[in-house]
Write an enzyme that holds these catalytic residues in place. Structure first.
Site, PDB file in Angstrom:
ATOM      1  N   SER A 135       0.837  -1.199   0.000  1.00  0.00           N
ATOM      2  CA  SER A 135       0.000   0.000   0.000  1.00  0.00           C
ATOM      3  C   SER A 135       0.868   1.244   0.000  1.00  0.00           C
ATOM      4  CB  SER A 135      -0.906   0.015   1.236  1.00  0.00           C
ATOM      5  OG  SER A 135      -1.589   1.245   1.357  1.00  0.00           O
ATOM      6  N   TYR A 149      -1.788  -0.649  10.393  1.00  0.00           N
ATOM      7  CA  TYR A 149      -1.872  -1.136   9.010  1.00  0.00           C
ATOM      8  C   TYR A 149      -0.687  -0.654   8.191  1.00  0.00           C
ATOM      9  CZ  TYR A 149      -3.585  -1.498   4.188  1.00  0.00           C
ATOM     10  OH  TYR A 149      -3.699  -1.772   2.851  1.00  0.00           O
TER      11      TYR A 149
END
Length: 269
Positions: free
Chosen positions: A145, A158
């Site tokens: 990501s 995350y």
């Protein structure tokens, strides 16, 4: 290995294949002539994705319904990567985020995130590379990501898990290149999937221009893999964002990030 038009014997294993980027990989690879091994927890949805690939593209499709956040679930997929018809492309797409910041989270929830986002990626990549390097062909795409390039989500772990995925993929890829095997981290920005909804994260305040289409993310990922790039960041707007995250002074980055959840996507309480 060619990714333009795959020979009929080539097989790809895709985790998290029932929705979003994983399902987009399954559709695109089947259309390009790949046979598939699809992995996810939901057996019914796996069967739907498999039926589409068989009926529309005439591909062979295996399905593995298992939970990769468990040791037993990882072991099942490791066994498939090690035996049976060889896997030429592994797409590690399965992953989760949490809807609570670290101080209001639980050790159990954080451990599950790490097991799926980090531990499973490590185990499946290792299992795949053992056979790929012996055969001197193959590739691994680990879905990371843009968030992994900086602490832009205050209180979220995350982004830390995705920083690991990107660094891991780059490092391992350097060691496998001499065997003719590529490892690439795919680092998309906000993508229209079920990801945030499943995590219970409200994304209603996210501007429309920030969203990517899963099919476009997959198209750019496969182009970058063919080019041998170690890291793929789809869309120019996110390439610029990553440049800023890499080079901006930390104090400035933290100041900008301080209100990110309030402006873009706050957690549900």
């Amino acid at each position: 290995m060619t990714l333009h038009s795959a020979p009929t014997e080539q097989r790809a294993l895709v985790t998290g294949a029932t929705a979003g980027i994983g399902a987009a990989f399954a559709r695109r690879l089947a259309a390009d002539g790949w046979h598939l091994v699809l992995v996810a927890r939901d057996a019914d949805r796996l069967a739907e994705v498999a039926a589409e690939a068989r009926e529309h593209h005439g591909r062979e499709v295996e399905i593995i319904s298992t939970d990769l956040s468990t040791d037993d679930g990882c072991a099942v997929v490791e066994g498939r990567l090690a035996g049976g018809t060889p896997i030429d492309l592994l797409v590690n797409n399965a992953g989760i985020s949490l809807n609570k910041p670290f101080l209001r989270s639980s050790a159990e929830a954080e451990a599950r995130l790490l097991r799926l986002n980090v531990h499973a990626v490590m185990r499946l990549t290792l299992a795949a590379l053992r056979t790929m390097t012996e055969r001197r062909r193959g590739a691994v795409i680990n879905v990371s990501s843009v968030a992994g390039f900086g602490a832009v989500m205050p209180g979220s772990t995350y982004s830390a898990s995705k920083a690991w995925v990107t660094n891991f993929s780059e490092s391992v890829g350097q060691s496998t290149r001499s065997f003719g095997v590529r490892v690439m981290a795919l680092c998309p920005g906000y993508t229209r999937t079920e990801f945030h909804e499943r995590a219970g994260i409200n994304m209603s305040k996210t501007p429309e221009w920030m969203w990517l289409r899963a099919d476009d993310v997959v198209d750019e990922a496969l182009r970058d893999l063919r080019k041998g790039k170690p890291v793929s960041v789809p869309a120019w707007r996110y390439k610029f964002a990553v440049a800023g995250l890499r080079h901006a002074p930390r104090r400035l980055l933290h100041a900008v990030a301080r209100g990110t959840r309030g402006r873009i996507g706050r957690e549900e309480r």
